[in-house]
Design a protein around this motif. Structure first.
Motif, short mmCIF file in Angstrom:
data_model
loop_
_atom_site.label_atom_id
_atom_site.label_comp_id
_atom_site.label_asym_id
_atom_site.label_seq_id
_atom_site.Cartn_x
_atom_site.Cartn_y
_atom_site.Cartn_z
N SER B 94 -10.67 1.87 -4.70
CA SER B 94 -10.17 1.69 -3.28
C SER B 94 -9.94 3.45 -2.98
CB SER B 94 -8.90 0.97 -3.43
OG SER B 94 -8.02 1.60 -4.22
N GLY B 101 -2.42 4.51 -0.03
CA GLY B 101 -3.52 3.38 -0.44
C GLY B 101 -2.92 2.06 0.10
N ASN B 103 -2.64 -1.08 2.02
CA ASN B 103 -3.15 -1.97 3.05
C ASN B 103 -4.63 -1.51 3.13
OD1 ASN B 103 -0.82 -3.49 3.69
ND2 ASN B 103 -0.15 -1.78 5.18
N GLN B 104 -5.29 -1.24 1.97
CA GLN B 104 -6.66 -0.85 1.59
C GLN B 104 -7.11 -1.60 0.85
OE1 GLN B 104 -8.37 1.69 3.08
NE2 GLN B 104 -6.52 2.25 4.39
N PRO B 105 -8.42 -2.44 1.08
CA PRO B 105 -9.18 -3.50 -0.11
C PRO B 105 -9.79 -2.73 -1.08
CG PRO B 105 -10.60 -2.79 1.99
CD PRO B 105 -9.35 -2.18 2.35
N GLN B 106 -9.92 -3.56 -2.06
CA GLN B 106 -10.74 -2.78 -3.36
C GLN B 106 -12.08 -3.42 -3.03
OE1 GLN B 106 -8.78 -3.75 -7.09
NE2 GLN B 106 -7.00 -2.83 -6.34
#
Lengths: 112, 117
Positions: B94, B101, B103-106
């Protein structure tokens, strides 16, 4: 340990029908994410909804979030056989950066 | 095609063997993860690296040894594994950890299917 519980554990529908999956969680979150996993493959990110959002759409996907009930739902409209997969909700916890905790998953089968 | 590449796709090893799993991403992500997934279960977090430093070890047995040689690569060294370690091992990345980080997707690789004889 799992933060989220998903319901149902398995769902079988006909192509063209809608599929609804539910996720409940226990603690405060920054966001809730939904992932899809095809058999033998990795997880694919579908949609992220922030804790201050109530509904989000992406194509045939609709996600709702109710922070008062600590629950979320994923609706797939007009399902296709290619939607057959396992679907996991994952919560991003407060003060945990981008750490995710996954629910148990719903196995969806869409019959042609 | 996934942007996170894992090799090998399948690995069969004896309990006395030493092997390594490899993961590579070229998205400029600074956080990388190892997960273990048993059949019909969700992924379980094992390790998290942030800026090439080990940030989280979820009480993983020492027979699993992670390594992050650079910002694009993540290895998992295996030694003296047990039959119960047979599972799908997933790598993810991510953009960042911490507040940057949020609200960031993996992004996940397709995993290495590991079987211990």
């Amino acid at each position: 340990s799992q933060q989220g519980e998903e319901d149902p554990q398995a769902l079988s529908i006909q192509e063209g029908e809608n599929a609804t999956m539910n996720c409940s969680y226990k603690t405060s979150i920054n966001n809730l994410q939904w992932y899809r996993q095809n058999s033998g493959r990795g997880l694919v990110h579908l949609i992220l909804i922030r804790s201050n959002e109530r509904e989000k759409h992406s194509g045939r996907l609709r996600v709702t979030l109710d922070t008062s009930k600590k629950s979320s739902s994923l609706l797939i409209t007009a399902s296709r056989a290619a939607d057959t997969a396992s679907y996991f909700c994952a919560t991003g916890l407060n003060n945990a950066g981008n750490m995710l905790t996954f629910g148990g998953g719903t196995r969806l089968m869409v019959k042609p | 095609d996934t942007e996170v590449t894992q090799t090998p796709k399948h690995l069969v090893m004896g309990m006395t063997n030493k092997k390594s799993l490899k993961c590579e991403q070229h998205m400029g992500h600074r956080a990388m993860y190892w997960y273990k997934q048993k059949a019909k279960k969700p992924p379980e977090l094992m390790f998290v690296y942030s800026y090439e430093k080990l940030s989280i070890n979820e009480s993983v047995p020492s027979r699993f040894s992670p390594e992050c040689p650079n910002s694009s690569l993540l290895n998992l060294h295996l030694h003296a594994l047990q039959p119960e370690d047979s599972a799908l091992y997933l790598c993810a990345s991510s953009q960042d950890l911490g507040r940057r980080g949020l609200n960031q997707p993996q992004h996940f690789g397709d995993g290495t299917r590991l079987s211990i004889l």
